[in-house]
Design a protein around this motif. Structure first.
Motif: not given
Length: 953
Positions: A882-883, A889-890, A885-887
């Motif tokens: 999840i982390l 995305k950013l 994926d967030e990275k």
């Protein structure tokens, strides 16, 4: 060509300069003329006048020149003239020349005033940044020079404007990639001014890949053999790295330290270095020192020191250190650089101790350097550098301290005298006639004793032979003898610093010092006298030494107990006078200078009085000695009791630390044993699984036998069939015998393993009981191991019970096998035999099914435990995913925003082109357009006659 003529001062189309009136007319012409050629000629004329009439052009023409930059962007020639004119007005580079030519007119900081006028409107700086982006040489180069001049005059203000400007710093970074060396080199000078004393801009420039580009330029230019461009790049790198921890870490993490190694490659013949090469190498060494400066955070300095060792940079610096023909200033700076690369880093210090000079026979580099330090014919700065190198070698290096002191001890001194040791050089310098050598040797020896009580005691064993026929005296006694002889102030200060360092925190050394009856009267006599300012420093150090003799006194000498020494001070000196003399040290100007940084830097040998580490000792002891002087005997006794209690407490703590260390080792051994038991347990579980599968096979065989016996009952009328059935039973019985033998062997093997595990568990229990009396902290650390051991014991007990059940099952099977054999030998009625076999098979089937169910339940529990661990691992991995994926995305959002900005810039450029095209079409159609928007001069061919009339008017 017009641009070149303007630069060279050739003839111009405008009127000849004749003073302020001409400048005013040119300004009017720039403001009112509609023809681009006229405006261009007027600006060119202003440029030619701007050097001589700087004030007039700056006052009258600056506004018009800025207007030209805003409106005539399409003509690079007029933009170039305007930028050059503004540069001549704002820059102070030609100010001295102007003042020589026109001495009556003194120009006082005109550049700063004109810069302030220019940057008052921030749009002017933003406009200049836009012009710097232009690829045209006639625009970009003068734009770079003008922006550099603005930064020189009003650096902080211009830096702030560029910082808030969108992509301001990034635009300027593109200058380093320009293929034209003139622009690239001036871009380096621009970035030098931009990055001065501004950490925010320094970080932006560093993260815009500045390190990579600058190092590439240095490599292209030939490293240290390059020209002034290399010097400019090194100055820019210093701006980016000095006092900027973030950039230093980025430089190290980017593996740029490894790229510095080729800078310091020198050949065998080092004669005839050019002045530029000396300057470049000097800056390169300073850049290394920036990365390992003692003022940096310790962690950052340590990591850079390790990187320099692993990439071979330290080895390369030591090669320069030992090379011949190296200029003196480069050698001095190299010694200072090596000093800070090894300071406080044990690995680097050990390597430096192993470096040998290329002599015959080879000598350690430390010995060669110390020979230079105690040689009064060597330059003063070189001797200071060697002292700093020796101090850094011993800083937090107890191993190195021990090696230096060991060269002074009687058991290790070379009896043949073939080689000179470091200790002999220090003693020679300590007692030479040169006061600077005395001071340097005393400070160096004090650093060998710094924070090392063991070596302070060992140094008391050193004996010196003063003259033939006289008995040897101790080193401590010889130092006090020289003090009492009234030598130079510098020599006495050095010896007093050595004695204070030696006696501090070492009661045995204090006792040896007080054992000489002449020492205390000498100190009290020095303190009590009223001497001049030069001697006040010596008086303060004598007071400090006497105070140390009181504070660290263990009262082992009856005549020099603490109380008696205090009474002596009260009678001969006075407490207030003693404290006042003690305060002379910290109030001295040279003390304040030495306390600022570790490197000894003195303007002249006369100012060489204090050492940086000694200032720390004075700061630490001055207060406690002042309190000790005023303490009564009862307070001293209480303090002694407290000290004894603390020593006992320290001894207890040390003992417990030792016990805990031993227990930690035992705990590690226990953990290893537990791991071994765990692996054995897994092997047993695998064995149980294998046994379950074998039982299943056995069950299948019994089912097959049951079916065959059922068939035999149906065909019992035939005796031949009965005999065949008996044959089949005989084969099955033989198979059962073989399987029973296998079960017996496995049973015996498991029994042996159980006995081994029982013995291991008993050992573990006994070791755990022995360690039960230790500290609560160690008990909690081993509690988990005991629990794990108990769990293994339980599992082994379960396995033991299972094996017992299986052994019972085997015995039952043996009994049943015997019954079958008896039945085979009798073999009378076939129906009875087959019925008994069927009954026995049904009983075995029931028991086997029950055993299989129990084994399956155990396997299920183990699998559930495995699933729970797997779920925990899956939850952790999902969190990481999840982390990530967030990275990602950013990162995609940042990339999309950059892409949108680029698209907007392209759209704006297209719109500007379309507007220009539409204006041209409108003019062709005869539609009137405002003059200020008229930027096209080439399309007015149809109106030449009207233009001529306007000129005549």
């Amino acid at each position: 060509m017009n641009f070149l003529r303007g630069v060279m001062g050739g003839p111009s189309a405008g009127p000849q300069p004749s003073g302020a009136d001409t400048i005013q007319k040119l300004c009017d012409r720039v403001a009112s003329s509609t023809l681009l050629d006229d405006r261009r000629d007027a600006v060119r004329a202003l440029k030619s006048l701007s050097k001589k009439y700087r004030l007039e052009v700056g006052i009258q023409a600056m506004e018009h020149l800025i207007h030209v930059l805003q409106t005539d962007r399409s003509d690079s020639e007029i933009i170039g003239y305007a930028l050059d004119t503004l540069y001549n007005v704002i820059s102070n580079d030609l100010e001295e020349e102007e003042q020589e030519e026109n001495s009556a007119k003194q120009v006082d900081d005109l550049g700063s005033q004109f810069t302030e006028i220019f940057i008052k409107q921030q749009e002017n700086v933003t406009l200049l940044l836009t012009l710097v982006e232009e690829f045209d040489f006639h625009v970009r180069w003068p734009g770079v020079k003008l922006l550099t001049s603005l930064l020189k005059q009003q650096g902080p203000q211009v830096q702030q404007i560029i910082l808030v400007s969108p992509m301001g710093v990034s635009r300027l970074m593109d200058l380093l990639a320009d293929s034209r060396e003139v622009i690239r080199n001036d871009g380096v000078l621009l970035l030098q001014q931009l990055t001065k004393s501004n950490a925010a801009i320094q970080k932006i420039v560093a993260f815009e890949n500045a390190f990579e580009r600058l190092l590439d330029i240095i490599t292209e230019e030939g490293n240290s053999d390059g020209g002034i461009v290399v010097e400019d790049c090194l100055l820019l790198l210093q701006n980016l790295l000095k006092n900027n921890n973030s950039n230093q870490n980025f430089f190290k993490e980017g593996s740029y330290i490894q790229r510095m190694k080729p800078w310091f490659e020198v050949g065998d013949d080092n004669c005839g270095w050019s002045a530029q090469k000396v300057t470049n190498l000097h800056l390169m060494l300073q850049l290394v020192r920036v990365l390992v400066s003692p003022t940096n955070p310790p962690g950052a300095t340590s990591s850079c020191q390790k990187a320099m060792f692993h990439c071979g940079l330290l080895q390369q610096l030591c090669t320069i250190l030992m090379a011949t023909g190296v200029p003196a200033d480069i050698l001095t700076e190299t010694i200072n650089t090596v000093s800070e690369v090894i300071r406080g880093c044990q690995t680097n210090q050990d390597y430096f101790a192993s470096v040998n000079a290329p002599s015959n026979p080879p000598r350690p580099a430390i010995v060669v350097l110390l020979m230079s330090m105690v040689n009064e014919r060597q330059p003063f700065v070189l001797r200071c550098a060697v002292l700093y190198c020796f101090q850094c070698f011993l800083y937090k290096n107890q191993k190195g301290q021990g090696e230096i002191v060991s060269t002074l001890l009687p058991s290790t001194i070379d009896a043949t005298g073939n080689s000179v040791s470091a200790g002999q050089l220090l003693c020679g310098g300590l007692f030479s006639t040169d006061s600077l050598s005395n001071w340097c040797a005393a400070v160096a020896l004090a650093h060998a004793l710094q924070e090392n009580a063991t070596l302070k005691e060992q140094l008391l064993r050193v004996q010196l032979a003063t003259s033939i026929g006289n008995p040897p005296v101790s080193l401590l006694q010889q130092c006090t003898n020289i003090l009492s002889q009234g030598s130079k102030v510098q020599t006495r200060v050095g010896l007093l610093m050595l004695l204070c360092t030696w006696l501090s925190n070492c009661s045995i050394a204090v006792t040896h010092f007080l054992h000489n009856p002449a020492n205390v009267p000498f100190l009290t006599g020095q303190i009590a006298e009223n001497l001049g300012e030069e001697e006040q420093l010596v008086q303060g150090l004598c007071a400090l030494l006497l105070g140390i003799s009181i504070y660290y006194n263990d009262n082992s000498l009856e005549n020099y107990r603490k109380e008696k020494l205090k009474q002596l001070i009260e009678k001969r000196i006075g407490r207030e006078n003693f404290i006042e003399k003690l305060g002379f040290i910290s109030k001295h100007e040279l003390y304040s200078r030495a306390a600022q940084k570790p490197q000894p830097s003195f303007s002249s040998p006369d100012h060489m009085m204090f050492d940086h580490e000694f200032t720390k000792l004075v700061k630490e002891l001055e207060g406690v000695i002042s309190k000790a002087i005023y303490k009564s005997s009862e307070e001293d006794k209480k303090e002694e009791e407290v000290k004894k209690t603390l020593e006992q407490h320290d001894n207890i703590v040390t003992h417990y630390k030792k016990v805990i260390r031993e227990q930690d080792q035992e705990l590690e051994e226990l953990k290893q044993r537990i791991n071994t038991l765990t692996s054995q347990n897994e092997q047993l579980q695998a064995t149980v699984t294998q046994q379950v599968s074998q039982i299943q096979q056995h069950k299948d065989q019994y089912n097959l036998l049951k079916v065959q016996l059922g068939k035999d009952t149906q065909h019992h009328n035939s005796h031949g069939d009965a005999f065949q059935m008996n044959g089949i039973q005989t084969e099955e019985v033989s198979k059962l015998k073989e399987e029973l033998e296998e079960w017996k062997n496995k049973h015996e093997l498991l029994q042996g393993q159980l006995k081994e595990k029982d013995s291991v568990i008993e050992k573990l229990n006994s070791s755990q009981l022995e360690m039960g009396t230790t500290e609560q902290s160690s008990q909690t650390s081993k509690f988990g191991g005991l629990e794990h051991n108990n769990e293994l014991q339980k599992e082994l007990e379960m396995l033991r019970s299972q094996i017992q059940l299986q052994s019972a099952e085997i015995s039952k099977l043996q009994m049943e096998n015997q019954k079958l054999q008896v039945m085979n030998t009798t073999a009378d009625p076939m129906l009875g035999d087959s019925g008994a076999t069927a009954a026995t098979g049904s009983e075995l089937e029931g028991r086997l099914e029950q055993e299989i169910k129990e084994l399956k339940s155990e396997i299920k529990a183990l699998s559930e435990e495995k699933e729970s661990l797997k779920q925990h691992l899956d939850s952790s991995s999902s969190t990481v995913a999840i982390l990530q994926d967030e990275k990602s995305k950013l990162q995609r959002e940042v990339a999309e925003s950059k892409k949108e900005q680029d698209d907007l810039l392209v759209l704006l450029a297209d719109q500007d082109q379309k507007i220009s095209a539409l204006k041209i079409k409108l003019k062709d159609l005869g539609v009137p357009v405002e003059d200020e928007d008229d930027t096209e001069s080439g399309d007015q061919g149809d109106e030449d006659e009207d233009g001529d009339e306007e000129e005549q008017d």
